[in-house]
Design a protein around this motif. Structure first.
Motif, mmCIF file in Angstrom:
data_model
loop_
_atom_site.group_PDB
_atom_site.id
_atom_site.type_symbol
_atom_site.label_atom_id
_atom_site.label_comp_id
_atom_site.label_asym_id
_atom_site.label_seq_id
_atom_site.Cartn_x
_atom_site.Cartn_y
_atom_site.Cartn_z
ATOM 1 N N ALA A 201 0.838 -1.206 0.000
ATOM 2 C CA ALA A 201 0.000 0.000 0.000
ATOM 3 C C ALA A 201 0.871 1.254 0.000
ATOM 4 N N ASP A 202 1.968 1.214 0.764
ATOM 5 C CA ASP A 202 2.855 2.378 0.865
ATOM 6 C C ASP A 202 3.760 2.525 -0.356
ATOM 7 N N TYR A 203 4.166 1.389 -0.935
ATOM 8 C CA TYR A 203 5.116 1.393 -2.046
ATOM 9 C C TYR A 203 4.608 0.450 -3.141
ATOM 10 N N PRO A 204 3.673 0.894 -3.975
ATOM 11 C CA PRO A 204 3.080 0.014 -4.994
ATOM 12 C C PRO A 204 4.109 -0.584 -5.951
ATOM 13 N N GLU A 205 5.215 0.096 -6.154
ATOM 14 C CA GLU A 205 6.226 -0.398 -7.088
ATOM 15 C C GLU A 205 6.941 -1.647 -6.576
ATOM 16 N N ILE A 206 6.808 -1.929 -5.283
ATOM 17 C CA ILE A 206 7.543 -3.052 -4.717
ATOM 18 C C ILE A 206 6.866 -4.392 -5.004
ATOM 19 N N LYS A 207 5.563 -4.416 -5.158
ATOM 20 C CA LYS A 207 4.880 -5.696 -5.397
ATOM 21 C C LYS A 207 5.350 -6.373 -6.683
ATOM 22 N N PRO A 208 5.379 -5.681 -7.826
ATOM 23 C CA PRO A 208 5.876 -6.369 -9.027
ATOM 24 C C PRO A 208 7.330 -6.796 -8.891
ATOM 25 N N TRP A 209 8.115 -6.017 -8.154
ATOM 26 C CA TRP A 209 9.506 -6.415 -7.909
ATOM 27 C C TRP A 209 9.565 -7.703 -7.098
ATOM 28 N N CYS A 210 8.791 -7.781 -6.004
ATOM 29 C CA CYS A 210 8.751 -8.993 -5.192
ATOM 30 C C CYS A 210 8.238 -10.178 -6.004
ATOM 31 N N ASP A 211 7.194 -9.942 -6.814
ATOM 32 C CA ASP A 211 6.640 -11.022 -7.634
ATOM 33 C C ASP A 211 7.683 -11.548 -8.615
ATOM 34 N N SER A 212 8.440 -10.642 -9.198
ATOM 35 C CA SER A 212 9.467 -11.069 -10.166
ATOM 36 C C SER A 212 10.576 -11.860 -9.477
ATOM 37 N N LEU A 213 10.906 -11.474 -8.248
ATOM 38 C CA LEU A 213 11.918 -12.224 -7.493
ATOM 39 C C LEU A 213 11.433 -13.638 -7.200
ATOM 40 N N ARG A 214 10.170 -13.760 -6.820
ATOM 41 C CA ARG A 214 9.632 -15.083 -6.495
ATOM 42 C C ARG A 214 9.551 -15.975 -7.735
ATOM 43 N N GLN A 215 9.261 -15.377 -8.880
ATOM 44 C CA GLN A 215 9.147 -16.165 -10.118
ATOM 45 C C GLN A 215 10.448 -16.850 -10.475
ATOM 46 N N VAL A 216 11.574 -16.232 -10.111
ATOM 47 C CA VAL A 216 12.878 -16.827 -10.431
ATOM 48 C C VAL A 216 13.561 -17.372 -9.178
ATOM 49 N N SER A 217 12.785 -17.521 -8.098
ATOM 50 C CA SER A 217 13.302 -18.062 -6.822
ATOM 51 C C SER A 217 14.484 -17.264 -6.281
ATOM 52 N N ALA A 218 14.396 -15.940 -6.437
ATOM 53 C CA ALA A 218 15.470 -15.073 -5.954
ATOM 54 C C ALA A 218 15.178 -14.466 -4.586
ATOM 55 N N LEU A 219 13.954 -14.638 -4.093
ATOM 56 C CA LEU A 219 13.603 -14.196 -2.745
ATOM 57 C C LEU A 219 13.533 -15.448 -1.880
ATOM 58 N N ARG A 220 14.546 -15.645 -1.066
ATOM 59 C CA ARG A 220 14.734 -16.934 -0.422
ATOM 60 C C ARG A 220 14.683 -16.816 1.100
ATOM 61 N N ASP A 221 14.361 -17.928 1.747
ATOM 62 C CA ASP A 221 14.347 -18.016 3.205
ATOM 63 C C ASP A 221 15.524 -18.852 3.679
ATOM 64 N N THR A 222 16.045 -18.476 4.827
ATOM 65 C CA THR A 222 17.054 -19.298 5.472
ATOM 66 C C THR A 222 16.842 -19.263 6.976
ATOM 67 N N PHE A 223 17.206 -20.349 7.630
ATOM 68 C CA PHE A 223 17.096 -20.448 9.084
ATOM 69 C C PHE A 223 18.457 -20.839 9.647
ATOM 70 N N VAL A 224 18.744 -20.328 10.841
ATOM 71 C CA VAL A 224 20.002 -20.656 11.504
ATOM 72 C C VAL A 224 19.722 -20.872 12.984
ATOM 73 N N THR A 225 20.472 -21.756 13.606
ATOM 74 C CA THR A 225 20.356 -21.990 15.046
ATOM 75 C C THR A 225 21.332 -21.075 15.769
ATOM 76 N N MET A 226 20.791 -20.211 16.637
ATOM 77 C CA MET A 226 21.632 -19.297 17.398
ATOM 78 C C MET A 226 22.274 -20.029 18.587
ATOM 79 N N ASP A 227 23.188 -19.346 19.260
ATOM 80 C CA ASP A 227 23.929 -19.968 20.356
ATOM 81 C C ASP A 227 23.022 -20.451 21.479
#
Length: 318
Positions: A51-77
């Motif tokens: 809602a605040d930045y309409p230009e970001i949705k197509p950018w996020c969608d394009s990242l997801r289409q090519v699997s460029a927006l990724r998740d990672t998990f790490v175990t802290m101390d």
């Protein structure tokens, strides 16, 4: 008669103690217990972001289409699982931004800075969820103080992700609000050579000063005695006090470049704090004041100017 007065005195002291204890428990819970509907919900944060930045949705969608927006998990101390999103740059490079979100927020809420660094500046980006926020485990907000240890770990992960064959990653750590306090906390510790500079946007000078300001603003009560008893309780329960959680003291120890950003209409983290922070920081340093901007609004109000200020700063050191 003397024994009677002693009895009444003990009753009064006991009542005062109970009132202070109850008040301290309430204030600590009010300040440090997250509302999971806010801190955990990516859907809610993305909705606000788009809602605040309409230009970001197509950018996020394009990242997801090519699997460029990724998740990672790490175990802290401490054994907790912590989460981050990361975005490789469009072209191979080792320039990397570690972007840290604010109080009761998560990585999705600050994706506008991910957009700035990735889309506009061509960086790799890593956006961690701090302890008790987003998809990271934890039950109590740490106001950026103990979180700085987690950000050190994310810095090492960013370096391992985007180190090229000959050089370590070149990293900027950029935080907003509580994330800025976290960033300044990191800056006063020993950091690897891969960390070249820091950007803090509307961070508070200390947890004590921030809570004192909000205590007056929201409740209209003075810091004594409730701040002292609540800080003591925090130390007993969670191992840190409001007084020791001081970005200002950390900034004094920082010798790497730092860009300070603050809106001149910020009342949540009073604008005066940025001048206190800037004053104690040794060179190199820069200051950018967002004209007419409230808390954490400098980018939204001055997107082009903000981006160019960050660009010129980071390109000088990365």
């Amino acid at each position: 008669m003397k024994h009677k007065w002693m009895g009444w005195l003990m009753v009064i002291v006991g009542l005062v103690f109970l009132v202070l204890l109850g008040g301290s428990i309430y204030m600590l819970s009010y300040s440090l217990t997250p509302d999971d509907n806010d801190t955990r919900s990516y859907e809610k944060m993305y909705k606000k972001l788009y809602a605040d930045y309409p230009e970001i949705k197509p950018w996020c969608d394009s990242l997801r289409q090519v699997s460029a927006l990724r998740d990672t998990f790490v175990t802290m101390d401490n054994g907790e699982q912590h989460h981050a999103m990361y975005i490789p740059a469009r072209e191979d490079c080792n320039r990397t931004a570690v972007v840290v979100h604010g109080y009761t927020s998560n990585a999705a809420d600050i994706m506008y800075l991910g957009y700035m660094y990735h889309h506009d500046l061509g960086f790799n980006v890593l956006l961690p969820d701090l302890h008790a926020h987003g998809k990271s485990e934890g039950k109590v907000i740490q106001m950026g103080w103990k979180d700085r240890a987690d950000v050190h770990r994310w810095i090492a992960i960013a370096d391992s992700l985007w180190r090229d064959s000959t050089d370590a990653a070149s990293i900027v750590v950029h935080g907003v609000s509580m994330g800025a306090a976290t960033t300044m906390g990191v800056s006063g510790d020993s950091t690897p050579a891969s960390v070249k500079c820091f950007v803090e946007d509307c961070g508070y000078s200390s947890v004590w000063e921030e809570f004192r300001a909000q205590l007056k603003e929201q409740f209209g009560i003075p810091e004594f005695p409730i701040m002292y008893t609540t800080s003591l309780l925090c130390n007993l329960l969670y191992g840190w006090s409001f007084g020791e959680a001081s970005p200002l003291e950390q900034v004094k120890k920082c010798h790497k470049p730092m860009l300070f950003i603050h809106g001149d209409e910020d009342t949540f983290v009073p604008t005066s704090m940025v001048y206190d922070l800037y004053q104690v920081k040794t060179e190199p340093k820069e200051l950018y004041i967002g004209r007419g901007s409230a808390h954490a609004m400098s980018y939204q109000d001055h997107q082009k100017e903000y981006t160019e200020k960050v660009r010129s700063f980071v390109e000088r050191y990365l």
